[in-house]
Enzyme design. Structure first.
Site, short mmCIF file in Angstrom:
data_model
loop_
_atom_site.label_atom_id
_atom_site.label_comp_id
_atom_site.label_asym_id
_atom_site.label_seq_id
_atom_site.Cartn_x
_atom_site.Cartn_y
_atom_site.Cartn_z
N LYS A 1 2.44 9.45 -13.55
CA LYS A 1 1.87 9.99 -12.32
C LYS A 1 2.95 9.91 -11.25
O LYS A 1 3.27 8.84 -10.75
CB LYS A 1 0.63 9.24 -11.85
CG LYS A 1 0.01 9.97 -10.63
CD LYS A 1 -0.84 9.12 -9.74
CE LYS A 1 -0.20 8.60 -8.47
NZ LYS A 1 0.51 9.56 -7.63
N GLY B 1 6.82 0.89 -6.26
CA GLY B 1 6.25 1.34 -5.00
C GLY B 1 6.07 0.17 -4.06
O GLY B 1 6.79 -0.82 -4.14
N SER B 2 5.09 0.27 -3.17
CA SER B 2 4.92 -0.78 -2.17
C SER B 2 4.23 -2.00 -2.77
O SER B 2 3.48 -1.90 -3.74
CB SER B 2 4.08 -0.26 -1.00
OG SER B 2 2.75 -0.10 -1.44
N THR B 3 4.49 -3.13 -2.13
CA THR B 3 3.88 -4.38 -2.57
C THR B 3 2.36 -4.27 -2.48
O THR B 3 1.63 -4.75 -3.36
CB THR B 3 4.39 -5.55 -1.71
OG1 THR B 3 5.81 -5.65 -1.92
CG2 THR B 3 3.75 -6.87 -2.09
N VAL C 1 0.37 -1.66 -2.80
CA VAL C 1 -0.22 -0.91 -3.92
C VAL C 1 -0.03 -1.66 -5.22
O VAL C 1 -0.89 -1.65 -6.10
CB VAL C 1 0.38 0.51 -4.01
CG1 VAL C 1 -0.14 1.23 -5.23
CG2 VAL C 1 0.06 1.29 -2.75
N GLY C 2 1.10 -2.36 -5.33
CA GLY C 2 1.36 -3.16 -6.52
C GLY C 2 0.24 -4.14 -6.78
O GLY C 2 -0.19 -4.35 -7.92
N GLU D 1 7.89 -3.07 -9.55
CA GLU D 1 9.10 -3.04 -8.74
C GLU D 1 8.63 -2.73 -7.35
O GLU D 1 8.20 -1.60 -7.08
CB GLU D 1 10.03 -1.92 -9.21
CG GLU D 1 10.65 -2.12 -10.54
CD GLU D 1 11.89 -3.00 -10.45
OE1 GLU D 1 12.50 -3.20 -11.50
OE2 GLU D 1 12.23 -3.48 -9.34
N CYS E 1 14.33 0.67 -1.91
CA CYS E 1 13.71 -0.66 -1.94
C CYS E 1 14.71 -1.79 -1.72
O CYS E 1 14.37 -2.84 -1.19
CB CYS E 1 12.95 -0.86 -3.24
SG CYS E 1 13.75 -0.07 -4.64
N GLU F 1 8.95 -4.67 5.71
CA GLU F 1 9.77 -3.59 5.17
C GLU F 1 9.45 -2.31 5.92
O GLU F 1 8.30 -1.88 5.98
CB GLU F 1 9.47 -3.39 3.68
CG GLU F 1 10.40 -2.37 3.02
CD GLU F 1 10.08 -2.16 1.56
OE1 GLU F 1 8.88 -2.12 1.22
OE2 GLU F 1 11.02 -2.03 0.75
#
Lengths: 423, 504
Positions: B195, B248-250, B252-253, B271, B305, B402
């Site tokens: 995706k 992606g972002s923390t 969403v992680g 990541e 990142c 960030e």
């Protein structure tokens, strides 16, 4: 050059070989005598596969960081060893080239390769293709010549950093000695064999016969790892002999360029006459000559597929490497006995085991002192599988990740650490 | 003040004629198909904020179809049953096709992601091909271990492909991100449902097309464009996906990991973000340090990142350093990413753009000094001048969070120990840089900073052979290198009794 660029050159080379594979296959058969179908359908693709395999290693040659006791940063650099002298035989000219050149180049070395005097042609052809692929001049040098002159010069050269040799055990000894007497260059040797093929009592006899036949007669019997002592369990012995004889009688010998031919001529006069001498020795020692036993025709070096049964361990044909189409079949009773007898040789290159039983397979594979044990198969030679000998069959392994060690030096780099955050 | 070269009115001056968009649907089981719902969404050109085209929008139903195809391809199809070398050959062909189409692929990332066309052509796309070739060459080298067991047993490990992999990738490096995961996953023999980020849905479809051309069997690689809350969530909570990998972002992680846990406990690799420190010591070559520091944050418009968004300069060289840094910022050209004179294109989307500007305002309000840049450029598109803040305090928002944009926070330090402490004072741990000539400083600092990659006298130096990933809340699992294969393999131990062995 970056390792990636090296791998690209090797891949480009593989593509060029593919383009020229028809010509190379014909040249290989013409100079060596192996059936053309073998050269074209099996060995050229295997050659290309080998270079793909090694190209994939070029950018993955790793060292280690080492957990030394105490405050030190330790890393091992795996550096190219330098100039590799490589001496190859005549039985598989192209494949032997690939086994040596592949890893040496992947590790960033330069090469001086001496082909066998019997088969100088295909190496020169592919060397030119390497040049076309972008290999810088001087990296791969191919010198055709004889052992006592060119070969010896390479093995005793003070400025060659490594020598790798495939050939007879006798010559291997000379190479090792010359290396020792000159600059102590590291040596890897792939030498002769008298490999046992053990057919157990649970064997499917038809399958066993076919596999044992292939194990010995493949490439006119000119394989260092040929299954040249066929041990058959007494329970299936008689049936086996009958079928092995029939199979050998069916073997098609003739012009290797003709379709359907399974066996071409032996490589040269010397080998041809040696094989015939061993056949005579076999007859004189009272082994039973089931079929064959002499040359075929009056021209060239064609030998009839020959099968001896009732061979005893102390016969010459059971001890010496014949390197020809001469199958020796011996009888055995139990596993411990056959292990003892199979191991009773100065050689230790390969072995074959034919059984359905997990137990038997486990026991035999661990007990046989040989560098390769093929279970229910033989001569499976993929690029990733290491190959080499125990005892006087050689030193070191070729192919697979193991081959890289042959062309690398290990340098440990040690630096003290002040107040490290962890150890 | 950075050089102004607003792209919007000059879009027609693009040096490269942008080709028409070839692929806009979902790619499932070897075919381009509409989404089940028929919905589409816009792919935006950040140079103008306008739509390039509409692409199919996938949701849970489409993910289900893709997973079905991937499951079939894995359980019954040829891909995992081929030898590693055969898979490698197809992957090599795939890489060749990527190189053949480099210009079109580079144009897609430039027009959809605001990335510099010249960089994409010279680095991103060839990098993707390089990545693929690395893993193609690794596919036939996945070894297990023959073990040294006691008590009369023999055993070995097999490393088997893990199965159907869900890959959720971001918008900052569409090409690299796609292959960072696809390279090792395919080499290992897995099948995939990818995706892409909704901001950059275009290039992944092109890659899928090339994959099929290269001979990848149907169902092995599926691409479903869509949004995180729908398509992305469907992947992380899918009961028939064996592994999910996310960059992606923390924030969403976290969601992905939670969903993986709540569904079928699929292994997760993440990541995530970073707030990576760059430590510049007094003995550094100042010009070199300025160059490194500048590119460490402003490369790819700060949308990376590992960006070194916290720069610590030892006080002895601080003044000189800052002066040269500002000079460099003033010479920096912002504009149309197709223009070869341009150093920085637009931020990738409106949301990012607004977020960055708000962080810049916040920084000013908190009392940091905005030395240069920080303003929007032009009235169309998402262009922002590179911003350099000084007098930044450790507890300021711009020093902690960030930003993911061209905003550098510059700070001063006295001693190495202090620098290390401040560098580690973050919940992140992705990267760090150290500039010094001193061997001991290099060794000590590199071992003291809790980050997944430490760059000594360089920055953003990636190589496909070098493992990369985060400590702490920057994520876990390593990508690149042979280690990455482990993310897509299961280890199976096989043990059997051994009798009468002559050795143990």
């Amino acid at each position: 050059m970056t390792p990636y660029e090296r791998s690209r050159i090797m891949l480009r080379f593989a593509d060029l070989v593919e383009k020229h594979s028809e010509e190379l296959a014909a040249l290989e058969t013409w100079n060596n005598g192996k059936p053309h179908e073998q050269s074209a359908k099996s060995e050229l693709p295997m050659f290309i596969r080998l270079f793909h395999y090694y190209a994939g290693w070029a950018d993955k040659i790793h060292g280690l960081t080492v957990p030394a006791d105490g405050p030190h940063h330790v890393q091992t650099l795996h550096e190219p060893i330098g100039v590799a002298g490589q001496i190859i035989p005549w039985n598989f000219p192209l494949i032997m080239f690939a086994w040596k050149v592949g890893p040496a180049l992947a590790c960033g070395n330069t090469i001086v390769l001496k082909t066998a005097e019997q088969t100088p042609l295909t190496a020169l052809y592919v060397a030119k293709l390497f040049h076309e692929a972008g290999l810088p001049p001087g990296v791969l040098n191919v010198v055709s010549g004889y052992g006592p002159t060119a070969g010896a010069a390479l093995a005793s050269h003070m400025d060659v950093d490594k020598v790798a040799f495939t050939g007879s055990t006798d010559t291997g000894k000379i190479v090792l000695e010359l290396a020792a007497k000159s600059n102590l260059k590291p040596v890897t040797l792939e030498l002769g064999g008298k490999s046992p093929f053990i057919i157990c009592e649970d064997a499917d006899v038809d399958k066993a016969v076919e596999l044992a036949h292939f194990a010995l007669f493949f490439n006119q019997g000119q394989c260092c790892c040929a299954g040249s002592r066929t041990f058959v369990h007494e329970r299936v012995y008689d049936e086996f002999i009958e079928k092995a004889k029939a199979r050998a009688l069916r073997r098609v010998v003739g012009d290797p360029f003709r379709k359907g031919v399974e066996q071409g001529p032996q490589i040269d006069t010397e080998q041809f006459e040696k094989v015939l001498r061993y056949i005579r020795a076999g007859i004189e020692s009272n082994a039973t000559l089931e079929c064959g036993g002499d040359r075929l025709g009056t021209k060239g070096y064609f030998v009839q597929p020959t099968v001896f049964s009732n061979v005893m361990d102390d016969m010459l044909i059971a001890k010496d490497e014949i390197f020809g189409p001469v199958q020796s079949i011996l009888k055995f009773k139990d596993i411990d006995e056959v292990i003892r007898r199979a191991n009773n040789t100065r050689y230790g290159l390969a072995a074959g085991v034919f059984t359905k039983s997990v137990e038997t397979a486990n026991t035999l594979t661990r007990a046989l002192r040989a560098g390769t044990v093929w279970v229910n198969c033989f001569d499976v030679f993929d690029a990733a599988i290491p190959f080499g000998g125990y005892k006087m069959s050689g030193i070191g392994r070729e192919k697979g990740i193991y081959s890289l060690h042959n062309y690398l030096q290990v340098k440990a780099v040690v630096t003290p650490l002040k107040n490290p955050a962890w150890l | 003040m950075a050089s102004e070269y607003n792209g919007s009115s000059k879009a027609s001056e693009s040096v490269f004629k942008i080709p028409p968009i070839k692929f806009t649907k979902l790619f499932i089981n070897g075919k381009f198909v509409d989404s089940v719902s028929g919905k589409t969404f816009e792919a935006i050109d950040p140079r103008t904020g306008e739509a390039i085209t509409r692409v199919s929008e996938g949701d849970k139903e489409d993910i289900d179809l893709a997973v079905k195809a991937a499951r079939q391809a894995f359980d019954h199809g040829p891909w995992p049953r081929m030898s590693g070398s055969e898979r490698g050959m197809i992957m090599m062909k795939f890489a060749d096709l990527i190189e053949k189409n480099v210009e079109e692929l580079a144009a897609l990332d430039a027009i959809n992601g605001g990335k510099l066309f010249s960089h994409c052509k010279a680095m991103d796309i060839p990098g993707a091909a390089r990545n693929l070739r690395y893993y193609a060459g690794a596919a036939d080298k996945i070894h297990g271990t023959v073990l040294k067991l006691s008590k009369g047993f023999q055993g070995y490990t097999l490393r088997e492909p893990i199965g159907v992999v869900g890959s959720i990738i971001p918008w900052n490096f569409p090409a690299i991100m796609f292959f960072m995961k696809a390279g090792p996953a395919l080499a290992a023999g897995c099948s995939m449902v990818v995706k892409p980020a909704e901001q950059t849905p275009l290039s992944a479809l092109y890659y899928a097309y090339l994959a099929k051309l290269a001979g990848l069997p149907d169902g092995v690689l599926n691409v479903v464009n869509g949004f995180g809350e729908t398509a992305g969530a469907a992947i992380s909570s899918h009961m028939d996906i064996d592994k999910v990998t996310f960059t992606g972002s923390t924030e969403v992680g976290r969601k992905i990991m939670a969903a993986a846990a709540a569904s079928n406990l699929k292994p997760v690799s993440l990541e995530l973000g970073g707030k990576s420190p760059l430590l510049i010591f007094e003995d550094a070559d100042i010009d070199q340090a300025v160059n490194i520091a500048f590119n460490a944050i402003f490369y790819n418009k700060g949308e990376i990142c590992v960006a070194s968004s916290r720069v610590y300069v030892q006080e002895g060289i601080y003044q000189t350093f800052v002066k040269k840094l500002v000079e460099k910022a003033n010479a920096w050209v912002i504009g149309d990413p197709f223009d070869p004179r341009v150093n920085q294109g637009p931020q990738t989307d409106k949301k990012q753009f607004e977020k960055i500007l708000s962080y810049i305002e916040h920084g000013k309000r908190e009392g940091a000094t905005l030395l240069t840049g920080g303003k929007r450029l032009g009235s169309k598109g998402f262009y922002i001048e590179p911003a350099i803040f000084t007098d930044v305090k450790e507890d300021m928002t711009i020093a902690k969070e960030e930003i993911f944009g061209p905003v550098m926070s510059l700070m001063k330090f006295k001693t190495m120990e202090e620098a290390i402490k401040r560098a580690n004072n973050t919940t992140y741990g992705l990267a760090a840089g150290v500039i010094t000539k001193n061997l001991n400083v290099a060794n000590t600092v590199s071992r003291s900073i809790r980050a997944g990659i430490i760059w000594l006298n360089c920055y953003t130096a990636f190589d496909v052979d070098c493992p990369y990933g985060g400590y702490k809340m920057s994520g876990f699992g390593r990508e690149f290198g042979l280690d990455a294969l482990n993310q897509y393999l299961q280890i199976k131990s096989i043990v059997t009794p051994i009798h009468d062995s002559p050795w143990h």
